[in-house]
Structure formats: C-alpha cells, structure tokens
Write a protein that holds these residues in place. Structure first.
Motif, mmCIF file in Angstrom:
data_model
loop_
_atom_site.group_PDB
_atom_site.id
_atom_site.type_symbol
_atom_site.label_atom_id
_atom_site.label_comp_id
_atom_site.label_asym_id
_atom_site.label_seq_id
_atom_site.Cartn_x
_atom_site.Cartn_y
_atom_site.Cartn_z
ATOM 1 N N ARG A 277 -1.294 -8.045 -11.156
ATOM 2 C CA ARG A 277 -1.836 -6.781 -10.654
ATOM 3 C C ARG A 277 -0.732 -5.801 -10.258
ATOM 4 O O ARG A 277 -0.928 -4.592 -10.332
ATOM 5 N N VAL A 278 0.422 -6.327 -9.869
ATOM 6 C CA VAL A 278 1.543 -5.447 -9.540
ATOM 7 C C VAL A 278 2.052 -4.749 -10.803
ATOM 8 O O VAL A 278 2.275 -3.532 -10.827
ATOM 9 N N ALA A 279 2.210 -5.528 -11.878
ATOM 10 C CA ALA A 279 2.650 -4.953 -13.147
ATOM 11 C C ALA A 279 1.616 -3.983 -13.692
ATOM 12 O O ALA A 279 1.956 -2.912 -14.227
ATOM 13 N N PHE A 280 0.328 -4.330 -13.564
ATOM 14 C CA PHE A 280 -0.735 -3.446 -14.052
ATOM 15 C C PHE A 280 -0.705 -2.116 -13.319
ATOM 16 O O PHE A 280 -0.832 -1.053 -13.937
ATOM 17 N N ALA A 281 -0.537 -2.159 -11.999
ATOM 18 C CA ALA A 281 -0.515 -0.922 -11.224
ATOM 19 C C ALA A 281 0.648 -0.027 -11.632
ATOM 20 O O ALA A 281 0.530 1.199 -11.656
ATOM 21 N N ALA A 282 1.772 -0.641 -11.987
ATOM 22 C CA ALA A 282 2.954 0.141 -12.361
ATOM 23 C C ALA A 282 2.792 0.835 -13.706
ATOM 24 O O ALA A 282 3.443 1.855 -13.962
ATOM 25 N N GLY A 283 1.934 0.303 -14.579
ATOM 26 C CA GLY A 283 1.721 0.924 -15.879
ATOM 27 C C GLY A 283 0.781 0.105 -16.731
ATOM 28 O O GLY A 283 0.955 -1.111 -16.844
ATOM 29 N N HIS A 284 -0.219 0.772 -17.320
ATOM 30 C CA HIS A 284 -1.192 0.062 -18.151
ATOM 31 C C HIS A 284 -1.857 1.038 -19.109
ATOM 32 O O HIS A 284 -1.704 2.259 -18.983
ATOM 33 N N VAL A 285 -2.588 0.494 -20.054
ATOM 34 C CA VAL A 285 -3.355 1.321 -20.979
ATOM 35 C C VAL A 285 -4.579 1.857 -20.245
ATOM 36 O O VAL A 285 -5.372 1.082 -19.700
ATOM 37 N N ALA A 286 -4.736 3.161 -20.187
ATOM 38 C CA ALA A 286 -5.888 3.754 -19.514
ATOM 39 C C ALA A 286 -7.178 3.214 -20.126
ATOM 40 O O ALA A 286 -7.334 3.161 -21.343
ATOM 41 N N GLY A 287 -8.093 2.784 -19.262
ATOM 42 C CA GLY A 287 -9.361 2.243 -19.729
ATOM 43 C C GLY A 287 -9.387 0.734 -19.831
ATOM 44 O O GLY A 287 -10.458 0.141 -20.005
ATOM 45 N N SER A 288 -8.229 0.089 -19.724
ATOM 46 C CA SER A 288 -8.185 -1.375 -19.767
ATOM 47 C C SER A 288 -8.510 -1.938 -18.394
ATOM 48 O O SER A 288 -8.396 -1.266 -17.371
ATOM 49 N N TYR A 289 -8.920 -3.206 -18.374
ATOM 50 C CA TYR A 289 -9.281 -3.888 -17.146
ATOM 51 C C TYR A 289 -8.250 -4.964 -16.843
ATOM 52 O O TYR A 289 -7.754 -5.633 -17.740
ATOM 53 N N ASN A 290 -7.962 -5.140 -15.568
ATOM 54 C CA ASN A 290 -6.938 -6.096 -15.163
ATOM 55 C C ASN A 290 -7.548 -7.369 -14.601
ATOM 56 O O ASN A 290 -8.234 -7.345 -13.583
ATOM 57 N N ILE A 291 -7.324 -8.485 -15.281
ATOM 58 C CA ILE A 291 -7.656 -9.810 -14.740
ATOM 59 C C ILE A 291 -6.421 -10.678 -14.922
ATOM 60 O O ILE A 291 -6.058 -11.015 -16.044
ATOM 61 N N GLU A 292 -5.788 -11.031 -13.835
ATOM 62 C CA GLU A 292 -4.569 -11.827 -13.927
ATOM 63 C C GLU A 292 -4.838 -13.158 -14.611
ATOM 64 O O GLU A 292 -5.784 -13.865 -14.269
ATOM 65 N N ALA A 293 -3.991 -13.517 -15.555
ATOM 66 C CA ALA A 293 -4.093 -14.810 -16.220
ATOM 67 C C ALA A 293 -3.386 -15.859 -15.377
ATOM 68 O O ALA A 293 -2.734 -15.563 -14.385
ATOM 69 N N GLY A 294 -3.454 -17.101 -15.815
ATOM 70 C CA GLY A 294 -2.752 -18.182 -15.125
ATOM 71 C C GLY A 294 -3.717 -19.160 -14.530
ATOM 72 O O GLY A 294 -4.790 -18.799 -14.050
ATOM 73 N N GLU A 295 -3.346 -20.454 -14.579
ATOM 74 C CA GLU A 295 -4.161 -21.507 -14.020
ATOM 75 C C GLU A 295 -3.707 -21.791 -12.596
ATOM 76 O O GLU A 295 -2.684 -21.321 -12.138
ATOM 77 N N GLY A 296 -4.497 -22.591 -11.920
ATOM 78 C CA GLY A 296 -4.199 -22.919 -10.535
ATOM 79 C C GLY A 296 -5.333 -22.460 -9.656
ATOM 80 O O GLY A 296 -6.285 -21.821 -10.106
ATOM 81 N N PRO A 297 -5.280 -22.751 -8.361
ATOM 82 C CA PRO A 297 -6.370 -22.389 -7.462
ATOM 83 C C PRO A 297 -6.685 -20.900 -7.475
ATOM 84 O O PRO A 297 -7.811 -20.505 -7.237
ATOM 85 N N GLY A 298 -5.666 -20.047 -7.742
ATOM 86 C CA GLY A 298 -5.911 -18.613 -7.750
ATOM 87 C C GLY A 298 -6.288 -18.056 -9.100
ATOM 88 O O GLY A 298 -6.641 -16.889 -9.217
ATOM 89 N N GLY A 299 -6.206 -18.855 -10.154
ATOM 90 C CA GLY A 299 -6.497 -18.361 -11.478
ATOM 91 C C GLY A 299 -7.989 -18.255 -11.731
ATOM 92 O O GLY A 299 -8.705 -19.256 -11.677
ATOM 93 N N GLN A 300 -8.477 -17.048 -11.974
ATOM 94 C CA GLN A 300 -9.913 -16.836 -12.116
ATOM 95 C C GLN A 300 -10.264 -16.109 -13.405
ATOM 96 O O GLN A 300 -11.346 -15.546 -13.527
ATOM 97 N N LEU A 301 -9.370 -16.130 -14.383
ATOM 98 C CA LEU A 301 -9.603 -15.368 -15.611
ATOM 99 C C LEU A 301 -10.919 -15.738 -16.272
ATOM 100 O O LEU A 301 -11.750 -14.872 -16.561
ATOM 101 N N ALA A 302 -11.126 -17.021 -16.550
ATOM 102 C CA ALA A 302 -12.335 -17.434 -17.265
ATOM 103 C C ALA A 302 -13.584 -17.104 -16.472
ATOM 104 O O ALA A 302 -14.554 -16.556 -17.016
ATOM 105 N N LEU A 303 -13.588 -17.424 -15.192
ATOM 106 C CA LEU A 303 -14.752 -17.170 -14.351
ATOM 107 C C LEU A 303 -15.085 -15.681 -14.313
ATOM 108 O O LEU A 303 -16.232 -15.276 -14.543
ATOM 109 N N LEU A 304 -14.074 -14.848 -14.043
ATOM 110 C CA LEU A 304 -14.333 -13.422 -13.872
ATOM 111 C C LEU A 304 -14.722 -12.748 -15.179
ATOM 112 O O LEU A 304 -15.693 -11.974 -15.227
#
Length: 462
Positions: A277-304
C-alpha cells in the motif's frame, strides 16, 4: 510410528494434513494447489493411499478430486455429501486401513454442514489425533450458517452435540487438528491466528472450548448472535467442490502493455495492483485497485478479491516481480480465480501510456485526525463485528468494505473522505475503490489501537 505433517494455507486461515506411517499416508482436506502436498509425501517417501474430505468446503476449492486422480488414491467423502463424482463414501464408524498398525476412523460430526465427518487417526487401535475439519476448532467451532438459513439453528445444536461426542469418546491426550480456525471466516468467533506452536488436545479443549464449557442453549444463543457476514464467493465454492474441481494452470498469464491495461480499465474490467500500500500510494495506474499480495496472517488477497469482484469478471494483475505474480496466482486458484486475463510486472511508469503519469494516493495516521476538515467524512470499512467489539471513532460513518461498491453512492462527491480499517490494508483497497469513482481520498495506514476518541463497547466501559 505415525507422523502428521501440516500444510499451511495461511491466506485463507486453513490447514491441510498429511498423516500416515512408514510406507503410506492419507491427505485430509487438501488445498487446490496439490503440488505442495505431493512434495510433502515425496519428502516422507510415502504413497498417498487416501485423500479425505471432512465436508464439502465453502471457503476454498479443494484439490482432493484431482489429487486422488493423479495419485490413484481412494477419494474419501462423507456418504451424505452432495457430490456428482465417484468416491469412497464413508459413514460413521467406517475404518480405513492406512499402514501397518495405522488406520483412520470416521466419526459423524454434523454441525458445520449436515454431512460433516471427523477422522480419528489410530495407532495400534488407540486414538492419537483427530482431524476435526470444521467441527471442533481451537476454542470454538465452525460456523453453522453456510449451508441454508433454515438449517442454521439446528446445525448450531448439532455442533454442540458433535463437540461433546468427540470429547466423550476420545482420550484427553488426543491431538485436535482442525482444518479451519487460523483466521478463517469459517470459524465462529475469535480464534488464534498464530500458525506456530503445538497442537491442542481434547483435554485442553474440554476446559476452554465454548462448545464444551457452555450448556447447549447458551452456546447456541451466543453462537448465532456472533455470526459474521458470509463472504460472497462462498456461494461458488460449494458447487465447484460438489462437481470436482478441474486441474490448475499456474503458468504466467499473457503480458499486458500500457495500452491493454488502459483498454481493460475502460471496458470496466478489474486491474489489481498487488504491491504494498505504501508503493501504491506513491504511484499507480489510475483506476486500479490495491490489494497487497503475500501469504501469512496478514495476507488477504484471495479472500478480499474473491469477496469483492463480480464473479467471473476478468482481472488483470500488476506486480512488482514475477515472483510476486506467481505467489498471487497460487493464492487465487485456491478460491476459484483460475486464470488472470493478463498481467504486468515492473513499475507504474511502465504501466501508463506515453504522456501519462502515475496517480498518487494521500496517506495519514490516526494522529492526523486532528487536521480532519470539518466537511470531511471519516469512513470505517471494518466488518460490523469488528466495530461492535473494538469500538469506533465518534462521528465516523460505517460501510463495511464488502458493501462499499454497492453503497458507494452514499458517499457524496466533492467531500474529502478519510478511510480507515483495523490496520491499513483494507483502507488502501477502499481508498482505491473510492478514488476510481472520483472521490478525494486519504487512506489511514495505522493500527486502530492508535485511534483517538474511540467509543468503546458498553461491556468494556468501567
């Protein structure tokens, strides 16, 4: 001597198991990406004799059908489960020989689903572990409301009875090995999310598990009162598992250039940025959605993503590296998002067309709320149960993240919107959804523990 190996699926809060002896083993509730299970068996040097399902799963796509086909193992599914493929149907009391002196015994444990079955691992005729699936979890049980609303109350009572049956019939030292309950929304109530530590036992659960320390009426009332929202994608998992999921394809998706990314956005497709989310805030494609990837207790890509995206809508993934993209693909196939329409790796500057610049997103912490304009909206996107249990910032507006797309018109345009969740990940996704709809947004990237002016639940007040 028996063994039990755990295959973690932390992004979904689940565990699968490989258990057996010197030459053969069984697999319980396998994930969709079965290569991990096959590798675990190869490392042990054992043949997979049985692939076992405790129930038809609602929260992920099982790899059981394909694993049994590839290995030649018997596919063991409760007899009453509504499936359309051939399987070894088991009923209460059936015993499956696994290896010399090692067997698996089926125990009917309805509650999470009507056909739910636990499996007791026995060595020399003595119980050493029980694979409880979605019945007896750590401190609680699996939720009973995923099959049909009319059955929920009856299944809640069945959960209580099933938990008591396991506690009464098994020795206190028997290890309890659930599939759900490490962050999974299949669990009813709060459960540990830490994947480390030794397994719990029947004796330990008898002292702390809600189903074993409360009388049935109190247990059912509390269970039903605490049920959380059901992720929308659950409606698609049961039918996929009842029909037997197809093999997965984890080869890289087609590469999208800047023009194709723009065209897919213009067509209303989803473009998901997997970076932090830090990298996304610094620059991203307008209109894209940010869901951080990565596994672990904080990884929620598939669920979200599975919960929020209209089912079947094409999705394009943007990743910082091929490794990040590959991990995301693996996580998504577990919930039935099999093939991204396209993908790109690199940086936002490579994903926007010539003459365009990446968009940015404002970030803040809770301490910055002292600067919140009087006209601004503070939007809380946590689930209702989180807001009720942890409290809320006085004056905040509440729209759970999974309802935001359908209720986005409730947020007026032209008004600054500051968005928060419990830790920042969902706030970034919500902010990107709002920004794509033309809102002026600030994402609060901070722990809710730092929130000021919290209206705490009445039960917690002094």
């Amino acid at each position: 001597m028996f063994f039990v190996d755990t295959v973690e699926v932390p992004g979904l809060g689940n565990r699968s198991y490989l258990a057996g002896g010197r030459t053969a083993a069984v697999v319980i509730d396998p994930p969709r990406d079965i290569d991990r299970v096959i590798a675990a068996a190869a490392q042990r040097g054992v043949r997979i004799s049985h692939v076992v399902e405790t129930h038809v799963h609602n929260d992920y796509v099982s790899g059981g059908h394909e694993l049994a086909r590839i290995t030649g193992a018997a596919y063991v599914v409760p007899a009453a489960a509504p499936v359309s493929y051939e399987r070894l149907a088991v009923t209460d009391g059936d015993v499956l020989p696994v290896d010399a002196g090692i067997a698996l015994r089926a125990v009917a444990t309805p509650g999470h689903t009507p056909h739910h079955t636990a499996y007791v691992l026995e060595e020399g005729g003595e119980a050493v572990a029980v694979f409880t699936g979605g019945s007896l979890l750590i401190g609680t049980v699996g939720r009973p409301d995923l099959v049909e609303p009319r059955l929920t109350a009856a299944l809640a009572r069945a959960q209580h009875a099933s938990a008591h049956r396991l506690a009464a019939e098994l020795p206190d030292r028997t290890a309890v090995l659930p599939t759900h309950g490490f962050g999974s929304l299949c669990a009813a109530g709060a459960v540990p999310t830490d994947a480390s530590g030794e397994p719990t036992t029947i004796g330990e659960q008898a002292a702390v598990n809600e189903a074993l320390v409360k009388d049935v009426d109190t247990f059912v009332a509390d269970l039903l009162a605490g049920l959380d929202d059901i992720p929308a994608y659950y409606a698609h998992m049961g039918p996929l598992n009842s029909g037997g999921a197809t093999p997965v394809d984890l080869t890289p998706p087609a590469v999208a250039d800047a023009d194709e990314i723009a065209a897919r956005l213009a067509a209303g497709e989803w473009v998901v940025d997997l970076r932090s989310r830090v990298a996304f805030a610094a620059g991203h494609v307008a209109g894209s959605y940010n869901i951080e990837a990565g596994e672990g207790p904080g990884g929620q890509l598939a669920l979200l993503l599975a919960w929020l995206i209209p089912w079947g809508k094409p999705v394009t993934l943007l990743a910082e590296s091929p490794e990040q993209l590959a991990k995301a693909q693996r996580e998504l196939v577990r919930v039935g998002i099999d093939r991204p329409a396209a993908a790109a790796t690199g940086t936002p500057e490579e994903w926007v067309r010539d003459g365009e610049r990446p968009a940015t997103l404002a970030r803040a912490v809770f301490a910055d709320l002292v600067e919140l304009p009087a006209s601004a909206i503070l939007l809380d996107v946590r689930r209702a149960t989180e807001r009720a249990s942890a409290g809320y910032v006085e004056g905040s507006r509440h729209i759970p993240l999974h309802e935001l797309r359908s209720r986005i018109r409730e947020i007026p345009l032209g008004v600054p919107v500051w968005v928060h969740c419990a830790g920042g990940l969902r706030a970034s996704l919500a902010a990107s959804l709002l920004a794509s709809a033309g809102h002026e947004v600030v994402a609060i990237d901070d722990s809710f523990d730092n929130a000021p002016f919290v209206n705490t639940p009445a039960a917690d007040r002094c």
